[in-house]
Design a protein around this motif. Structure first.
Motif, PDB file in Angstrom:
ATOM      1  N   PRO A  34       0.575  -1.185  -0.024  1.00 47.58           N
ATOM      2  CA  PRO A  34       0.019  -0.104   0.492  1.00 47.58           C
ATOM      3  C   PRO A  34       0.689   1.190   0.099  1.00 47.58           C
ATOM      4  O   PRO A  34      -0.090   1.901   0.147  1.00 47.58           O
ATOM      5  N   VAL A  35       2.138   0.899   0.048  1.00 47.41           N
ATOM      6  CA  VAL A  35       3.481   1.996   0.392  1.00 47.41           C
ATOM      7  C   VAL A  35       3.783   2.656  -0.603  1.00 47.41           C
ATOM      8  O   VAL A  35       3.797   3.888  -1.242  1.00 47.41           O
ATOM      9  N   MET A  36       3.866   1.917  -1.948  1.00 45.99           N
ATOM     10  CA  MET A  36       4.710   2.640  -2.997  1.00 45.99           C
ATOM     11  C   MET A  36       4.500   1.450  -3.619  1.00 45.99           C
ATOM     12  O   MET A  36       4.225   0.191  -3.621  1.00 45.99           O
ATOM     13  N   ASP A  37       4.722   2.051  -5.336  1.00 46.10           N
ATOM     14  CA  ASP A  37       4.354   1.951  -6.953  1.00 46.10           C
ATOM     15  C   ASP A  37       4.859   2.435  -7.912  1.00 46.10           C
ATOM     16  O   ASP A  37       5.182   3.584  -7.261  1.00 46.10           O
ATOM     17  N   PRO A  38       5.026   1.874  -8.930  1.00 46.96           N
ATOM     18  CA  PRO A  38       5.772   2.827  -9.717  1.00 46.96           C
ATOM     19  C   PRO A  38       5.291   4.009  -9.810  1.00 46.96           C
ATOM     20  O   PRO A  38       5.524   5.414 -10.094  1.00 46.96           O
ATOM     21  N   SER A  39       3.645   4.040 -10.682  1.00 46.54           N
ATOM     22  CA  SER A  39       3.218   4.925 -10.195  1.00 46.54           C
ATOM     23  C   SER A  39       3.011   6.335  -8.936  1.00 46.54           C
ATOM     24  O   SER A  39       2.520   7.599  -9.154  1.00 46.54           O
ATOM     25  N   MET A  40       2.846   5.330  -8.052  1.00 48.27           N
ATOM     26  CA  MET A  40       2.299   6.371  -6.427  1.00 48.27           C
ATOM     27  C   MET A  40       4.339   6.980  -6.846  1.00 48.27           C
ATOM     28  O   MET A  40       4.450   7.906  -6.043  1.00 48.27           O
ATOM     29  N   PHE A  41       5.249   6.209  -7.174  1.00 44.95           N
ATOM     30  CA  PHE A  41       6.725   6.795  -6.994  1.00 44.95           C
ATOM     31  C   PHE A  41       6.963   8.067  -7.970  1.00 44.95           C
ATOM     32  O   PHE A  41       7.345   9.300  -7.476  1.00 44.95           O
ATOM     33  N   VAL A  42       6.102   8.178  -8.868  1.00 43.08           N
ATOM     34  CA  VAL A  42       6.334   9.409  -9.851  1.00 43.08           C
ATOM     35  C   VAL A  42       5.835  10.702  -9.763  1.00 43.08           C
ATOM     36  O   VAL A  42       5.708  11.389  -9.537  1.00 43.08           O
ATOM     37  N   LEU A  43       4.113   9.783  -8.810  1.00 45.86           N
ATOM     38  CA  LEU A  43       3.437  11.396  -8.055  1.00 45.86           C
ATOM     39  C   LEU A  43       4.205  12.158  -7.430  1.00 45.86           C
ATOM     40  O   LEU A  43       4.482  12.725  -7.136  1.00 45.86           O
ATOM     41  N   THR A  44       4.281  11.180  -6.236  1.00 47.20           N
ATOM     42  CA  THR A  44       5.372  11.731  -5.569  1.00 47.20           C
ATOM     43  C   THR A  44       6.558  12.574  -5.652  1.00 47.20           C
ATOM     44  O   THR A  44       7.277  13.641  -4.279  1.00 47.20           O
ATOM     45  N   THR A  45       7.450  12.202  -6.786  1.00 46.10           N
ATOM     46  CA  THR A  45       8.287  13.160  -7.235  1.00 46.10           C
ATOM     47  C   THR A  45       7.786  14.137  -7.567  1.00 46.10           C
ATOM     48  O   THR A  45       8.323  15.081  -7.283  1.00 46.10           O
ATOM     49  N   GLY A  46       6.794  14.806  -8.372  1.00 49.20           N
ATOM     50  CA  GLY A  46       6.287  15.040  -8.829  1.00 49.20           C
ATOM     51  C   GLY A  46       5.722  16.747  -7.262  1.00 49.20           C
ATOM     52  O   GLY A  46       5.668  17.396  -7.832  1.00 49.20           O
ATOM     53  N   VAL A  47       5.432  15.911  -6.672  1.00 51.82           N
ATOM     54  CA  VAL A  47       4.672  16.229  -5.624  1.00 51.82           C
ATOM     55  C   VAL A  47       5.530  17.025  -4.524  1.00 51.82           C
ATOM     56  O   VAL A  47       5.097  17.911  -3.946  1.00 51.82           O
ATOM     57  N   LEU A  48       6.330  15.546  -4.194  1.00 54.18           N
ATOM     58  CA  LEU A  48       7.572  16.586  -3.174  1.00 54.18           C
ATOM     59  C   LEU A  48       8.823  16.322  -2.909  1.00 54.18           C
ATOM     60  O   LEU A  48       9.767  16.561  -2.225  1.00 54.18           O
ATOM     61  N   GLY A  49       9.322  15.506  -4.915  1.00 52.79           N
ATOM     62  CA  GLY A  49      10.914  16.063  -4.921  1.00 52.79           C
ATOM     63  C   GLY A  49      10.996  14.221  -4.571  1.00 52.79           C
ATOM     64  O   GLY A  49      10.667  13.930  -4.248  1.00 52.79           O
ATOM     65  N   VAL A  50      11.820  14.067  -5.354  1.00 55.03           N
ATOM     66  CA  VAL A  50      12.721  12.838  -5.904  1.00 55.03           C
ATOM     67  C   VAL A  50      13.273  12.446  -4.283  1.00 55.03           C
ATOM     68  O   VAL A  50      13.357  11.024  -4.469  1.00 55.03           O
ATOM     69  N   GLU A  51      14.128  13.344  -3.678  1.00 47.92           N
ATOM     70  CA  GLU A  51      14.406  12.307  -2.514  1.00 47.92           C
ATOM     71  C   GLU A  51      13.135  11.477  -1.838  1.00 47.92           C
ATOM     72  O   GLU A  51      13.323  10.413  -0.954  1.00 47.92           O
ATOM     73  N   PHE A  52      12.238  12.901  -1.523  1.00 51.80           N
ATOM     74  CA  PHE A  52      11.077  11.903  -1.063  1.00 51.80           C
ATOM     75  C   PHE A  52      10.798  10.873  -1.190  1.00 51.80           C
ATOM     76  O   PHE A  52      10.091  10.108  -0.762  1.00 51.80           O
ATOM     77  N   ALA A  53      10.863  10.977  -3.003  1.00 53.09           N
ATOM     78  CA  ALA A  53       9.997   9.358  -3.229  1.00 53.09           C
ATOM     79  C   ALA A  53      10.738   8.254  -3.049  1.00 53.09           C
ATOM     80  O   ALA A  53      10.308   6.967  -2.442  1.00 53.09           O
ATOM     81  N   ILE A  54      12.084   8.551  -3.489  1.00 55.44           N
ATOM     82  CA  ILE A  54      12.986   7.062  -2.576  1.00 55.44           C
ATOM     83  C   ILE A  54      12.960   7.227  -1.141  1.00 55.44           C
ATOM     84  O   ILE A  54      13.143   5.918  -1.084  1.00 55.44           O
ATOM     85  N   ALA A  55      13.425   8.309  -0.370  1.00 57.35           N
ATOM     86  CA  ALA A  55      13.154   7.369   0.628  1.00 57.35           C
ATOM     87  C   ALA A  55      11.611   7.212   0.847  1.00 57.35           C
ATOM     88  O   ALA A  55      11.644   6.153   1.867  1.00 57.35           O
ATOM     89  N   LYS A  56      10.748   6.787   0.416  1.00 59.45           N
ATOM     90  CA  LYS A  56       9.241   5.937   0.889  1.00 59.45           C
ATOM     91  C   LYS A  56       9.600   4.801   0.434  1.00 59.45           C
ATOM     92  O   LYS A  56       8.549   4.412   0.674  1.00 59.45           O
ATOM     93  N   THR A  57      10.425   5.107  -0.859  1.00 58.75           N
ATOM     94  CA  THR A  57      10.510   3.665  -1.481  1.00 58.75           C
ATOM     95  C   THR A  57      11.077   2.896  -0.700  1.00 58.75           C
ATOM     96  O   THR A  57      10.890   1.726  -0.064  1.00 58.75           O
ATOM     97  N   ILE A  58      12.363   3.482  -0.148  1.00 52.32           N
ATOM     98  CA  ILE A  58      12.430   2.655   0.903  1.00 52.32           C
ATOM     99  C   ILE A  58      12.467   2.055   1.703  1.00 52.32           C
ATOM    100  O   ILE A  58      12.758   0.888   2.845  1.00 52.32           O
ATOM    101  N   ALA A  59      11.508   2.930   2.021  1.00 57.68           N
ATOM    102  CA  ALA A  59      10.562   2.876   3.848  1.00 57.68           C
ATOM    103  C   ALA A  59       9.746   1.609   3.128  1.00 57.68           C
ATOM    104  O   ALA A  59       9.211   0.917   4.659  1.00 57.68           O
TER     105      ALA A  59
END
Length: 350
Positions: free
Chosen positions: A135-160
């Protein structure tokens, strides 16, 4: 005449219920804007402009995320999840966590898929790893997270997401080795529906789906469905964000959820459980809070805890497994989310 009036009234109620069930997110957004235009017209105009501007800015990421999700469905790539549950326990846990955090798996297929895996005897440790990360992350969520919160946050959320899956799977594996958590499924749970079929009869992936008219149709259908799903939730999110920015005191956010201590992260973890709307809707809301002083670690803890323990995810777990497994799921989700937020906060302050 009375019978006709009763039938008409009954039909009207049924139609209203159907519209509300299918379009309640759009209706809530519209209702908020109407109320604003009636009682606070200046804020209504500001909220409408804010929503339109942010939808325009996120549109490129939205299109890319929709394409990823539709492509995965049309090619059958989401069926690759079945291969994550073979091998040694350590390998299964790791691959299942990676699959849950990185695969564009349809949320509607998670419940029958998990039921099928457990009914087939797949260890609960690997299933839990996938279940926590999914429920936390998938590729489409990664793209949108990058657009809204930045790539660093998206990477951190994926690792989390992946780390939470590995952590949960490991805890369950250790408990299972000690003799606990036997027979986790509820008695009336079967072996899953269409989602489970992907595990039992895995099909080859057709990467060049455009050569098959049926898969092209599925691509278009999935694209339209995903577009409507993301658009309605993002619209509601941006409307709510505009109100939050206008009426929520920035100093209150900064004092409650700002700073580098443990309290803001702990509060965000607990608040994320009841306050979480939807994975996509939560992104701009957290972006607005971070703009007002919310600590990055608290923002990550909110997103991870809310995603894993959101109502749909929690209901799915409750419907399939016995109470001890459900409580363990919640405990792992909250403790893991807190740890992820703390680690990210330490990272950004270094």
């Amino acid at each position: 005449m009375n019978t006709l009036a009763q039938n008409t009234r009954h039909w009207s109620v049924e139609l209203a219920l159907k519209i509300w069930t299918k379009e309640r997110v759009w209706l809530v957004s519209l209702a908020i804007l109407i109320v604003l235009f009636l009682f606070a017209p200046d804020q209504g105009v500001e909220s409408a402009k804010f929503t339109a501007t942010n939808l325009r800015d996120v549109a490129p990421f939205l299109v890319l995320s929709i394409g990823i999700a539709a492509y995965a469905g049309a090619t059958g790539a989401d069926g690759l999840i079945a291969r994550a549950f073979t091998g040694s326990p350590a390998v299964m846990i790791l691959i299942a966590a990676l699959a849950g955090g990185l695969s564009p798996f349809c949320s509607c297929g998670v419940i029958p898929l998990i039921a099928a895996l457990l009914a087939m005897g797949v260890p609960l440790s690997a299933v839990m790893a996938f279940w926590l990360a999914s429920p936390v992350m998938d590729p489409s969520m990664f793209v949108l997270t990058t657009g809204v919160l930045g790539v660093e946050f998206a990477i951190a959320k994926t690792i989390a997401a992946v780390s939470l899956g590995v952590f949960g799977g490991t805890v369950v594996h250790l408990l299972a080795k000690s003799g606990g958590l036997t027979d986790p499924l509820r008695e009336d749970v079967g072996n899953g529906g269409c989602g489970g079929a992907k595990v039992r009869t895995a099909q080859p992936v057709v990467w060049t789906f455009w050569r098959d008219s049926a898969r092209v149709t599925k691509f278009v259908r999935e694209g339209i469905k995903t577009t409507l799903f993301l658009a309605k939730w993002l619209t509601l999110a941006f409307v709510l964000e505009s109100l939050m920015l206008a009426w929520l005191p920035a100093d209150l956010v900064a004092s409650t959820l700002g700073g580098a201590g443990l309290a803001p992260i702990g509060i965000a973890t607990l608040v994320g459980v009841p306050a979480y709307l939807n994975g996509y809707a939560a992104l701009p809301l957290v972006g607005g809070l971070m703009g007002q002083g919310m600590a990055p670690g608290a923002g990550l803890a909110f997103l991870v805890a809310g995603g894993v323990t959101s109502l749909p995810a929690a209901v799915a777990v409750w419907a399939l497994v016995k109470r001890p497994v459900f409580l363990l799921y919640l405990g792992i989700a909250l403790s893991g989310s807190f740890a992820a937020g703390l680690a990210f906060q330490l990272w950004v302050t270094l």
